[in-house]
Design an enzyme around this catalytic site. Structure first.
Site, PDB file in Angstrom:
ATOM      1  CE1 TYR A   1      -2.340  11.749 -10.347  1.00 46.26           C
ATOM      2  CE2 TYR A   1      -1.258  13.688 -11.232  1.00 46.26           C
ATOM      3  CZ  TYR A   1      -1.326  12.680 -10.295  1.00 46.26           C
ATOM      4  OH  TYR A   1      -0.368  12.594  -9.320  1.00 46.26           O
TER       5      TYR A   1
ATOM      6  NE  ARG B   1       3.221   8.548 -15.838  1.00 45.90           N
ATOM      7  CZ  ARG B   1       4.093   9.395 -15.289  1.00 45.90           C
ATOM      8  NH1 ARG B   1       5.168   8.932 -14.675  1.00 45.90           N
ATOM      9  NH2 ARG B   1       3.903  10.689 -15.345  1.00 45.90           N
TER      10      ARG B   1
ATOM     11  NE  ARG C   1     -20.601   7.250  -2.326  1.00 47.26           N
ATOM     12  CZ  ARG C   1     -20.594   6.190  -1.509  1.00 47.26           C
ATOM     13  NH1 ARG C   1     -21.701   5.504  -1.322  1.00 47.26           N
ATOM     14  NH2 ARG C   1     -19.491   5.815  -0.889  1.00 47.26           N
TER      15      ARG C   1
ATOM     16  CG  HIS D   1     -18.609   1.296  -3.929  1.00 43.41           C
ATOM     17  ND1 HIS D   1     -19.701   1.887  -3.335  1.00 43.41           N
ATOM     18  CD2 HIS D   1     -17.554   1.569  -3.123  1.00 43.41           C
ATOM     19  CE1 HIS D   1     -19.328   2.489  -2.217  1.00 43.41           C
ATOM     20  NE2 HIS D   1     -18.025   2.308  -2.065  1.00 43.41           N
TER      21      HIS D   1
ATOM     22  CE  LYS E   1       1.304  11.739 -12.911  1.00 40.83           C
ATOM     23  NZ  LYS E   1       1.813  11.953 -11.569  1.00 40.83           N
TER      24      LYS E   1
ATOM     25  CD  GLU F   1       6.569   6.936  -5.698  1.00 43.87           C
ATOM     26  OE1 GLU F   1       7.023   7.431  -6.737  1.00 43.87           O
ATOM     27  OE2 GLU F   1       5.466   6.373  -5.641  1.00 43.87           O
TER      28      GLU F   1
ATOM     29  CG  LEU G   1       4.094   7.435 -11.299  1.00 47.64           C
ATOM     30  CD1 LEU G   1       2.689   6.874 -11.486  1.00 47.64           C
ATOM     31  CD2 LEU G   1       4.066   8.936 -11.473  1.00 47.64           C
TER      32      LEU G   1
HETATM   33  N1  PDD Z   1       3.982  13.706  -9.877  1.00 46.84           N
HETATM   34  N2  PDD Z   1       6.121   9.566  -7.996  1.00 46.84           N
HETATM   35  C1  PDD Z   1       4.924  10.107  -7.731  1.00 46.84           C
HETATM   36  C2  PDD Z   1       4.134   9.574  -6.589  1.00 46.84           C
HETATM   37  C3  PDD Z   1       4.437  11.153  -8.537  1.00 46.84           C
HETATM   38  O1  PDD Z   1       3.230  11.682  -8.280  1.00 46.84           O
HETATM   39  C4  PDD Z   1       5.235  11.653  -9.605  1.00 46.84           C
HETATM   40  C5  PDD Z   1       4.760  12.754 -10.497  1.00 46.84           C
HETATM   41  C6  PDD Z   1       6.493  11.061  -9.822  1.00 46.84           C
HETATM   42  C7  PDD Z   1       7.417  11.528 -10.922  1.00 46.84           C
HETATM   43  O2  PDD Z   1       6.959  11.160 -12.183  1.00 46.84           O
HETATM   44  P1  PDD Z   1       7.338  12.015 -13.478  1.00 46.84           P
HETATM   45  O3  PDD Z   1       8.817  12.109 -13.527  1.00 46.84           O
HETATM   46  O4  PDD Z   1       6.793  11.206 -14.611  1.00 46.84           O
HETATM   47  O5  PDD Z   1       6.678  13.354 -13.328  1.00 46.84           O
HETATM   48  C8  PDD Z   1       6.892  10.018  -9.007  1.00 46.84           C
HETATM   49  C9  PDD Z   1       3.323  14.703 -10.655  1.00 46.84           C
HETATM   50  C10 PDD Z   1       4.268  15.667 -11.265  1.00 46.84           C
HETATM   51  C11 PDD Z   1       2.246  15.336  -9.790  1.00 46.84           C
HETATM   52  O6  PDD Z   1       1.444  14.576  -9.256  1.00 46.84           O
HETATM   53  O7  PDD Z   1       2.207  16.556  -9.661  1.00 46.84           O
END
Ligand code: PDD
Length: 277
Positions: free
Chosen positions: A30, A49, A97, A99, A143, A175, A199
């Site tokens: 996503y 990304r 289903r 894997h 992501k 993070e 991320l």
């Molecule tokens: N989240 N780290 C994680 C685990 C994240 O899910 C996100 C973003 C970030 C920041 O990335 P960016 O600056 O590119 O938005 C860092 C999004 C916004 C979400 O899942 O809602």
């Protein structure tokens, strides 16, 4: 209106198959885009990304970048969005289903655009956070839809009355639940390197660039919980939260317990990168 499976439909008639692999396995990826004044912010970085996430999990995106962009722009126009976010995801598709990747399943893209005000109150006031072990998998650079590690950590924070959670692996800070973390110590920024444990945030990249342009030292290196506790300032960065100061961690004040001067300066510089209407 929701874009789902090749068409734009009203929210009330959008539906997904119970056999969608996103539903069974979290098998998909996503992106969350920001819209300021009706225009997408750092769109190319998000597309890059997205394409990397897809490549790394062997998923073929259903549209070219140009086609995806046309769909997302049409959502903005349709909603007459000014300050908004676009959520989009692509799953590996619908199949019984099993894997391993299904033969011949068609990836399913879903996207919508929602009005989202700027996070001005929290950017001014700051937020509180707790620290918790990072139990996520080892490809946090992708992501993907598998967010249970973040969900459980954020829920713990909510139950304890904190706004967010800072994750660590054996005492090394990675993070936050849905944002990157940057600390300020002795005039330098410190943040976990962009490897497989975090991320590669687009807001993080913008902020580090702005800091370097100001001549502020940026150190992308792992730092510990102990260093976090001694930080002069701490803030998180994300598409939705922008640059949000963290003023209290595990019940103790960060620095003076208020947003600090480096955070303020970076917020100010970040503001200048946003197209205003
Ligand atoms: N989240 N780290 C994680 C685990 C994240 O899910 C996100 C973003 C970030 C920041 O990335 P960016 O600056 O590119 O938005 C860092 C999004 C916004 C979400 O899942 O809602």
């Amino acid at each position: 209106m929701i874009w789902i499976d090749d068409r734009l439909v009203p929210e009330s008639s959008a539906s997904v198959s119970y056999m969608d692999r996103g539903y069974y396995f979290g098998d998909g990826i996503y992106e969350v885009f920001r819209v300021y004044g009706g225009r997408m912010y750092e769109a190319d970085a998000h597309y890059e990304r997205l394409e990397r996430s897809a490549r790394e999990i062997g998923l073929k995106l259903p549209y070219t970048r140009k086609e995806t962009d046309a769909i997302l722009v049409s959502l903005i126009e349709r909603e007459k969005a000014r300050n908004a976010t676009i959520y989009m995801q692509v799953t590996r598709g619908v199949a019984p289903r099993s894997h391993a990747f299904p033969a011949g399943a068609k990836p399913v893209m879903m996207a919508y655009c929602n009005d989202t005000p700027r996070p001005t109150p929290t950017m001014e006031k700051g937020i509180t956070a707790i620290t918790r072990p990072d139990i996520r998998w080892l490809r946090c650079d992708l992501k993907t839809l598998n967010l249970l590690g973040s969900v459980l950590a954020k829920q713990e924070a909510a139950e304890l009355g904190a706004d967010d959670v800072i994750l660590h692996r054996d005492g090394v800070v990675t993070e936050c639940s849905a944002s990157n973390l940057i600390i300020v110590k002795d005039g330098a920024l410190h943040t976990h390197p962009a490897d497989h444990l975090i991320l590669h945030g687009i807001t993080r990249a913008v902020v580090l660039r702005l800091a370097r342009e100001r001549g502020v030292e940026v150190r992308e290196r792992p730092f510990t919980l102990e260093e976090l506790r001694k930080a002069d300032e701490a803030f998180l960065t994300s598409t939705i939260m922008e640059i949000t100061p963290i003023v209290q961690i595990d019940g103790l004040p960060v620095g003076g317990g208020e947003p600090g001067p480096f955070t303020h300066r970076l917020q100010h510089d970040f503001e200048a990168t946003i197209p205003h209407n």
